[in-house]
Design an enzyme around this catalytic site. Structure first.
Site, PDB file in Angstrom:
ATOM      1  N   ASP A  20       0.824  -1.214   0.000  1.00 13.93           N
ATOM      2  CA  ASP A  20       0.000   0.000   0.000  1.00 13.93           C
ATOM      3  C   ASP A  20       0.860   1.266   0.000  1.00 13.93           C
ATOM      4  OD1 ASP A  20      -2.388   1.389  -0.050  1.00 13.93           O
ATOM      5  OD2 ASP A  20      -2.663   1.349   2.137  1.00 13.93           O
ATOM      6  N   GLY A  21       0.350   2.314  -0.625  1.00 17.13           N
ATOM      7  CA  GLY A  21       0.998   3.622  -0.563  1.00 17.13           C
ATOM      8  C   GLY A  21       1.526   4.145  -1.884  1.00 17.13           C
ATOM      9  N   ARG A  24      -0.077   7.751  -2.738  1.00 19.40           N
ATOM     10  CA  ARG A  24       0.452   8.842  -1.918  1.00 19.40           C
ATOM     11  C   ARG A  24       1.917   9.130  -2.251  1.00 19.40           C
ATOM     12  NH1 ARG A  24      -1.029   6.192   3.461  1.00 19.40           N
ATOM     13  NH2 ARG A  24      -1.547   4.505   2.025  1.00 19.40           N
ATOM     14  N   ARG A  33      -1.123   9.454  -9.637  1.00 17.85           N
ATOM     15  CA  ARG A  33      -1.099   8.213  -8.857  1.00 17.85           C
ATOM     16  C   ARG A  33      -0.545   7.029  -9.660  1.00 17.85           C
ATOM     17  NH1 ARG A  33      -4.097   7.638  -4.424  1.00 17.85           N
ATOM     18  NH2 ARG A  33      -4.501   5.486  -5.013  1.00 17.85           N
ATOM     19  N   SER A  66     -11.010  -6.569  -4.544  1.00 19.22           N
ATOM     20  CA  SER A  66     -12.315  -6.548  -5.232  1.00 19.22           C
ATOM     21  C   SER A  66     -12.960  -5.172  -5.113  1.00 19.22           C
ATOM     22  CB  SER A  66     -13.228  -7.656  -4.683  1.00 19.22           C
ATOM     23  OG  SER A  66     -13.064  -7.842  -3.301  1.00 19.22           O
ATOM     24  N   ASN A  68     -11.163  -2.328  -5.331  1.00 16.23           N
ATOM     25  CA  ASN A  68     -10.373  -1.362  -6.104  1.00 16.23           C
ATOM     26  C   ASN A  68     -10.995  -1.025  -7.463  1.00 16.23           C
ATOM     27  OD1 ASN A  68      -7.186  -2.580  -4.815  1.00 16.23           O
ATOM     28  ND2 ASN A  68      -8.338  -0.765  -4.183  1.00 16.23           N
ATOM     29  N   ARG A 188       1.914  -4.813   6.237  1.00 16.19           N
ATOM     30  CA  ARG A 188       1.225  -3.764   5.472  1.00 16.19           C
ATOM     31  C   ARG A 188       2.106  -2.533   5.449  1.00 16.19           C
ATOM     32  NH1 ARG A 188      -4.991  -2.165   4.689  1.00 16.19           N
ATOM     33  NH2 ARG A 188      -4.614  -0.484   3.205  1.00 16.19           N
ATOM     34  N   ILE A 195      -6.982  -4.448   7.579  1.00 15.52           N
ATOM     35  CA  ILE A 195      -6.810  -5.652   6.762  1.00 15.52           C
ATOM     36  C   ILE A 195      -7.379  -5.451   5.358  1.00 15.52           C
ATOM     37  CG2 ILE A 195      -7.259  -8.162   6.660  1.00 15.52           C
ATOM     38  CD1 ILE A 195      -5.526  -7.350   9.059  1.00 15.52           C
ATOM     39  N   SER A 196      -8.332  -4.513   5.204  1.00 13.39           N
ATOM     40  CA  SER A 196      -8.901  -4.192   3.885  1.00 13.39           C
ATOM     41  C   SER A 196      -9.332  -5.428   3.086  1.00 13.39           C
ATOM     42  CB  SER A 196      -7.910  -3.343   3.070  1.00 13.39           C
ATOM     43  OG  SER A 196      -7.632  -2.124   3.734  1.00 13.39           O
ATOM     44  N   GLU A 207       1.582 -13.068  12.615  1.00 18.07           N
ATOM     45  CA  GLU A 207       2.171 -11.907  13.285  1.00 18.07           C
ATOM     46  C   GLU A 207       2.007 -10.705  12.354  1.00 18.07           C
ATOM     47  OE1 GLU A 207       3.334 -11.806  16.333  1.00 18.07           O
ATOM     48  OE2 GLU A 207       2.966 -13.954  16.606  1.00 18.07           O
TER      49      GLU A 207
HETATM   50  C1  IPE Z   1      -5.551  -2.638  -0.171  1.00 17.65           C
HETATM   51  O1  IPE Z   1      -5.195  -1.297  -0.267  1.00 17.65           O
HETATM   52  C2  IPE Z   1      -5.499  -3.300  -1.501  1.00 17.65           C
HETATM   53  C3  IPE Z   1      -4.182  -3.416  -2.121  1.00 17.65           C
HETATM   54  C4  IPE Z   1      -3.038  -3.022  -1.630  1.00 17.65           C
HETATM   55  C5  IPE Z   1      -4.176  -4.062  -3.397  1.00 17.65           C
HETATM   56  P1  IPE Z   1      -6.272  -0.135  -0.401  1.00 17.65           P
HETATM   57  O2  IPE Z   1      -5.498   1.109  -0.507  1.00 17.65           O
HETATM   58  O3  IPE Z   1      -7.233  -0.431  -1.476  1.00 17.65           O
HETATM   59  O4  IPE Z   1      -7.028  -0.223   1.007  1.00 17.65           O
HETATM   60  P2  IPE Z   1      -7.936   0.862   1.733  1.00 17.65           P
HETATM   61  O5  IPE Z   1      -8.926   1.328   0.741  1.00 17.65           O
HETATM   62  O6  IPE Z   1      -7.030   1.968   2.176  1.00 17.65           O
HETATM   63  O7  IPE Z   1      -8.524   0.137   2.898  1.00 17.65           O
HETATM   64  C1  IPE Z   2      -1.655   0.223  -3.289  1.00 16.05           C
HETATM   65  O1  IPE Z   2      -1.389   1.584  -3.302  1.00 16.05           O
HETATM   66  C2  IPE Z   2      -1.853  -0.353  -4.670  1.00 16.05           C
HETATM   67  C3  IPE Z   2      -3.232  -0.696  -4.991  1.00 16.05           C
HETATM   68  C4  IPE Z   2      -4.267  -0.611  -4.197  1.00 16.05           C
HETATM   69  C5  IPE Z   2      -3.470  -1.192  -6.324  1.00 16.05           C
HETATM   70  P1  IPE Z   2      -2.563   2.650  -3.298  1.00 16.05           P
HETATM   71  O2  IPE Z   2      -2.918   2.954  -4.695  1.00 16.05           O
HETATM   72  O3  IPE Z   2      -3.683   2.200  -2.431  1.00 16.05           O
HETATM   73  O4  IPE Z   2      -1.833   3.884  -2.662  1.00 16.05           O
HETATM   74  P2  IPE Z   2      -2.433   4.909  -1.612  1.00 16.05           P
HETATM   75  O5  IPE Z   2      -2.904   4.112  -0.434  1.00 16.05           O
HETATM   76  O6  IPE Z   2      -3.564   5.626  -2.287  1.00 16.05           O
HETATM   77  O7  IPE Z   2      -1.295   5.798  -1.293  1.00 16.05           O
HETATM   78 MG    MG Z   3      -4.108   2.471  -0.469  1.00 14.83          MG
END
Ligand code: IPE
Ligand code: IPE
Ligand code: MG
Length: 248
Positions: A20-21, A24, A33, A66, A68, A188, A195-196, A207
């Site tokens: 994740d991230g 941002r 993005r 699912s 996204n 994460r 846990i998303s 852990e």
């Molecule tokens: C979880 O991240 C899904 C993936 C990393 C593929 P998200 O960025 O979609 O999760 P939320 O929306 O912050 O919970």
């Molecule tokens: C995770 O990064 C990748 C996917 C969910 C595909 P993000 O796209 O969720 O990045 P942030 O959380 O918006 O920074």
């Molecule tokens: Mg994200």
């Protein structure tokens, strides 16, 4: 046993990561993005190499949930084409390193060309045994449990099993990761502590390791920190610390 390397006996067998991230990371650089997702692929490549070399046998990466699909259409389509291009580019390297790649999730929503590429990558690497890489794409933990329950219900309808005979093992055997041990280390990146809808059933005793580092910046140093943190945890599985200390 003083000379025994603590890391060797406590290396995680199955690491599951919410990558994740990306968004941002790019926005901090005043970039779109999608630029973050492109950089994220490079971090993914490095993480696969690192954990394989460290002796991890199963790596499960959350690439697309699912939920996204609800993102802006350009972002979704960029992610879909990144799956195809990065598979085309990196499957040979995975294969050369003995890594088996598998996709978990509902692939019925993917384009024909993506499904074809996934099938090719899976077929080429199917016999590899150094590490199994599970890519969770159009995956949801609730979807996984639901499809398992439906399979069990069908077996009850077929009178192969009665409802009272159903055990946790029966349900686990119908989940997408049935043939892998449960993740023992769950990571994460990106600072969120949730846990998303990633693996739900399977992380019962994992852990948890959270880091604020954004996925494109996930470095070997932080990867090593995740393994060291895991090695330092006492896994009690409901027992007392005293019970565990008696054994060693
Ligand atoms: C979880 O991240 C899904 C993936 C990393 C593929 P998200 O960025 O979609 O999760 P939320 O929306 O912050 O919970
Ligand atoms: C995770 O990064 C990748 C996917 C969910 C595909 P993000 O796209 O969720 O990045 P942030 O959380 O918006 O920074
Ligand atoms: Mg994200």
């Amino acid at each position: 046993m003083g000379e025994m390397n603590q890391n060797q006996i406590t290396v995680a067998q199955h690491v599951a990561i919410i990558m994740d991230g990306n968004g941002r990371w790019a926005q901090q650089k005043l970039m779109p993005r999608t630029y973050g997702h492109k950089k994220g692929v490079e971090a993914t490549r490095k993480a696969i190499g690192f954990y394989a070399k460290a002796g991890v046998r199963h790596l499960t990466l959350f690439a697309f949930s699912s939920e996204n699909w609800n993102r802006p259409q350009v972002e979704v389509s960029t992610l879909m084409s990144l799956f195809i291009t990065s598979l085309k580019k990196n499957t040979a390297e995975l294969h050369a390193n003995g890594i088996r790649i598998r996709f978990i999730g509902d692939r019925s929503a993917f384009s024909k060309s993506l499904v074809r590429q996934i099938e090719q990558s899976e077929a080429l690497t199917a016999a590899n045994r150094v590490m199994t890489l599970n890519v969770a794409a159009n995956y949801g933990g609730q979807w996984d449990i639901l499809q398992a329950v439906k399979k069990l219900a069908a077996r009850v309808e077929q009178q192969e099993i009665t409802s009272t005979e159903i055990t946790a093992e029966h349900l686990a055997a119908e989940l997408t990761l049935a043939d892998s041990p449960d993740p023992d280390l769950f990571i994460r990146t990106g600072g969120e502590k949730r846990i998303s809808n990633f693996l739900l059933w399977q992380i019962a005793y994992a852990e948890l390791f959270f880091t604020d580092v954004l996925w494109p910046d996930f470095s070997a140093e932080v990867m090593q920190q995740s393994l060291d943190t895991f090695a330092s945890r006492q896994r009690r599985f409901g027992k007392t610390a005293e019970q565990l200390e008696l054994k060693s």
